[in-house]
Write an enzyme that holds these catalytic residues in place. Structure first.
Site, PDB file in Angstrom:
ATOM      1  N   TYR A 190       0.863  -1.208   0.774  1.00 21.43           N
ATOM      2  CA  TYR A 190       0.196   0.067  -0.070  1.00 21.43           C
ATOM      3  C   TYR A 190       0.549   1.213   0.178  1.00 21.43           C
ATOM      4  CZ  TYR A 190      -3.444  -3.142   1.142  1.00 21.43           C
ATOM      5  OH  TYR A 190      -4.802  -4.705   1.167  1.00 21.43           O
TER       6      TYR A 190
ATOM      7  N   HIS B 293      -4.275   6.153  -0.859  1.00 19.04           N
ATOM      8  CA  HIS B 293      -4.932   6.661   0.692  1.00 19.04           C
ATOM      9  C   HIS B 293      -3.909   6.702   1.674  1.00 19.04           C
ATOM     10  CE1 HIS B 293      -8.448   6.313   2.063  1.00 19.04           C
ATOM     11  NE2 HIS B 293      -8.334   4.361   2.535  1.00 19.04           N
TER      12      HIS B 293
ATOM     13  N   PHE C 194      -4.805  -0.836   9.816  1.00 15.06           N
ATOM     14  CA  PHE C 194      -4.984  -0.588   9.021  1.00 15.06           C
ATOM     15  C   PHE C 194      -6.040   0.628   9.265  1.00 15.06           C
ATOM     16  CE2 PHE C 194      -4.157  -4.757   7.718  1.00 15.06           C
ATOM     17  CZ  PHE C 194      -3.179  -4.684   6.121  1.00 15.06           C
TER      18      PHE C 194
ATOM     19  N   ASN D  42      -8.877   1.676   8.686  1.00 15.60           N
ATOM     20  CA  ASN D  42     -10.770   1.604   9.016  1.00 15.60           C
ATOM     21  C   ASN D  42     -10.168   1.400  10.689  1.00 15.60           C
ATOM     22  OD1 ASN D  42      -9.396  -1.054   8.968  1.00 15.60           O
ATOM     23  ND2 ASN D  42     -12.367  -1.836   8.739  1.00 15.60           N
TER      24      ASN D  42
ATOM     25  N   ASN E 282     -13.095   6.635   5.746  1.00 17.53           N
ATOM     26  CA  ASN E 282     -12.704   5.348   7.193  1.00 17.53           C
ATOM     27  C   ASN E 282     -11.995   5.467   8.389  1.00 17.53           C
ATOM     28  OD1 ASN E 282     -15.263   3.430   6.047  1.00 17.53           O
ATOM     29  ND2 ASN E 282     -14.086   2.548   5.093  1.00 17.53           N
TER      30      ASN E 282
END
EC number: 3.1.1.29
Length: 194
Positions: free
Chosen positions: A17, A22, A68, A70, A116
Site C-alpha cells: 500500500y 490512501h 489498517f 479503518n 474510514n
C-alpha cells in the site's frame, strides 16, 4: 507558537500500500521527518510508528498508525490519552477524494465524509470531531462504486506530479503552523494550487 501537539499521518501498513493514494497522509509525515530530522520508530502500545521532535521550541509528537486505515482511531486515541493531548491539538493528515490533485486544505472539525480513517478516529475520540485535518487532494474516480479500488491504487504520473508539489507546499505550511500559528498556515495552504 503552535496550537498543535500531535500530527498523525494516515495510511495502510505494508509495501503493498506504500505508494497508493490512501497513504497520502503518511507521505506527508515522511517529508516532515526529512525536513525536521526525526525518525519514526514502532511503539506497539500506540499501535503505530511514533516520533518526538522539538521544532521552534515546541514539543511535537508524530504518529503513523500501523493498523489498517479503518482502525486508525485506536492508535490516535492511545497516544492522545497517554500524553493528555486533547482533540483540538491534533492534526490529522489524510487523502481527500473531494479535492483534485494539486489542492490541499486545512480545517478544524467536520464529519468524516466517508473516510474510514477519520470515521474511526472520531469514534475513538468519544465522537469528538474537533481535531484539525489537512486534506490532501487525490481526486475522485467519478463513480462511488470505484472509490475503494481507486484509493488503493497508485496515482497516475500526472496526478503524482501535482500531489508531489502539494506535499511540498503542505510541508512548508506545517512549518509555518509550528512557528507562526494555524491561521497563517491555513490561509497560505488554502490559497495554494499546484
Amino acid at each position: 507558537m503552535s496550537e498543535i501537539k500531535l500530527i498523525v499521518g494516515l495510511g495502510n501498513p505494508g509495501d503493498k500500500y506504500a505508494d497508493t493514494r490512501h497513504n497520502a497522509g503518511e507521505w506527508l509525515i515522511e517529508r516532515l521527518a526529512r525536513r525536521f530530522n526525526f525518525n519514526l520508530s514502532v511503539e506497539s502500545k500506540f499501535s503505530g510508528k511514533t516520533a518526538r521532535a522539538v521544532i521552534s521550541g515546541q514539543e511535537m509528537r508524530f504518529l503513523v498508525p500501523t493498523t489498517f486505515m479503518n482502525l486508525s482511531g485506536k492508535a490516535v486515541s492511545a497516544l492522545a490519552n497517554f500524553y493528555r493531548i486533547p482533540p483540538e491539538q491534533i492534526l490529522v493528515l489524510h487523502d481527500e477524494l473531494d479535492l483534485p490533485p494539486g489542492i490541499a486544505k486545512l480545517k478544524q472539525g467536520g464529519g468524516h465524509g466517508g473516510h474510514n480513517g477519520l470515521k474511526d478516529i472520531i469514534a475513538q475520540l468519544a465522537n469528538n470531531k474537533n481535531f484539525y485535518r489537512l486534506r490532501i487532494g487525490i481526486g475522485h474516480p467519478g463513480d462511488k462504486n470505484l472509490v475503494a479500488s481507486y484509493v488503493l491504487n497508485k496515482p497516475s504520473p500526472t496526478d503524482w506530479q501535482l500531489i508531489d508539489r502539494t506535499l511540498d507546499e503542505a510541508t512548508d505550511c506545517i512549518e509555518i503552523l509550528m512557528k507562526e500559528g494555524i491561521t497563517k498556515a491555513t490561509n497560505r495552504l488554502n490559497a495554494f494550487k499546484a
